[in-house]
Design an enzyme around this catalytic site. Structure first.
Site, PDB file in Angstrom:
ATOM      1  N   SER A 134       0.844  -1.190   0.000  1.00  0.00           N
ATOM      2  CA  SER A 134       0.000   0.000   0.000  1.00  0.00           C
ATOM      3  C   SER A 134       0.877   1.236   0.000  1.00  0.00           C
ATOM      4  CB  SER A 134      -0.895  -0.001   1.243  1.00  0.00           C
ATOM      5  OG  SER A 134      -1.500   1.261   1.443  1.00  0.00           O
ATOM      6  N   TYR A 147      -2.202  -0.452  10.107  1.00  0.00           N
ATOM      7  CA  TYR A 147      -2.258  -0.892   8.710  1.00  0.00           C
ATOM      8  C   TYR A 147      -0.933  -0.607   8.003  1.00  0.00           C
ATOM      9  CZ  TYR A 147      -3.775  -0.954   3.793  1.00  0.00           C
ATOM     10  OH  TYR A 147      -3.887  -1.185   2.445  1.00  0.00           O
TER      11      TYR A 147
END
Length: 277
Positions: A134, A147
């Site tokens: 990501s 995350y």
């Protein structure tokens, strides 16, 4: 073979690769769920749906046995570690430890176990390992401590494996998409559960320091998150396809608007400037 094909990028990728003529092994969290049923209905007979909770060693092993039986000595050309969870976006101090552990369990440890399990098949074909990280795994972004840390671990794992596996001709790539509308945000029911857990674990002085108004605003941030994300997944699908087929794939892909610029600022400018930006 790809994981996380129930929804979002994984679901779109399974359909996309199938339409191009690939033999696809689509790992899903629920083989009886709507995502799995949609893949069976809309894709060709080449596509196989696999029950694959990547946090379950048993299911990872069973998926490996199923795939190895079908590919035999030809090996497997590509593994795409796509399955992931976002968790409730909130300041790192506010997040309960369970969120950190869950993100690491799925986004990092699950992907590592799938990679390690399927590498013998990639070695046979001198194939490709593609890890869906990501933008938050390459640069620090507020409210994504859990995350981002799990995706950063996956990105570092990708880099090390790229170096170590090159002697067998295996190529390893990390994908760092910017914001896309994938469904990873979860359902309202999941938000409620995670928000409740977050609030119940807050010490009184921490709650006072942040203030009730700020804490209540966390839900609004989550509700508006999809509006800031691109609905067209084609840049990500194109990046994965290039990673799988290019003679000289990139070690890092940054598909999507705004993925590359913050990374350049983070790498090339002083940290105070990046933090201000």
């Amino acid at each position: 073979m790809l994981s996380g094909s129930d929804t979002g990028i994984g679901h779109a990728l399974a359909k996309y690769l199938d339409s191009l003529g690939f033999v696809v092994f689509a790992g899903v969290l629920d083989k009886d769920g709507p995502g799995a049923e949609e893949l069976r209905r809309s894709c060709s007979q080449r596509l196989s749906v696999l029950q694959l909770d990547i946090t379950s060693t048993t299911q990872v092993q069973e998926a490996y046995l199923t795939v190895s039986e079908k590919v035999q000595d030809a090996g497997l050309w590509g593994v795409v570690n796509n399955a992931g969870i976002l968790g409730f976006p909130a300041d790192g101090e506010l997040l309960p430890m369970s969120t950190y552990r869950h993100c690491m369990e799925v986004n990092f440890f699950g992907a590592v176990e799938v990679s390690k399990t399927f590498l013998p098949l990639l070695r046979k074909s001198q194939g490709r390992l593609v890890n869906m990280s990501s933008m938050a795994g390459g640069i620090p972004l507020p409210r994504y401590a859990a995350y981002g840390a799990s995706k950063a671990a996956l990105s570092m794992f990708s880099g090390v494996m790229r170096q170590e596996l090159s002697k067998w001709g295996i190529k390893v790539m990390a994908i760092h998409p910017s914001g896309f509308r994938t469904g990873i945000e979860g359902t309202a029911e999941q938000w409620d559960k995670q928000e409740k857990e977050l609030m119940e674990n807050l010490p009184a002085d921490t709650r006072q320091a942040y203030g009730e108004e700020y804490l209540l605003g966390l839900r609004n941030y989550l509700l508006h998150l999809p509006s800031h994300c691109a609905p067209d997944l084609s840049p990500v699908l194109g990046a994965v396809l290039h990673a799988l087929l290019a003679r000289r794939p990139h070690g890092l892909y940054t598909p999507g608007k705004g993925a590359y610029v913050p990374l350049c600022i983070f790498c090339c400018f002083p940290l105070w400037f990046y933090d201000f930006f």
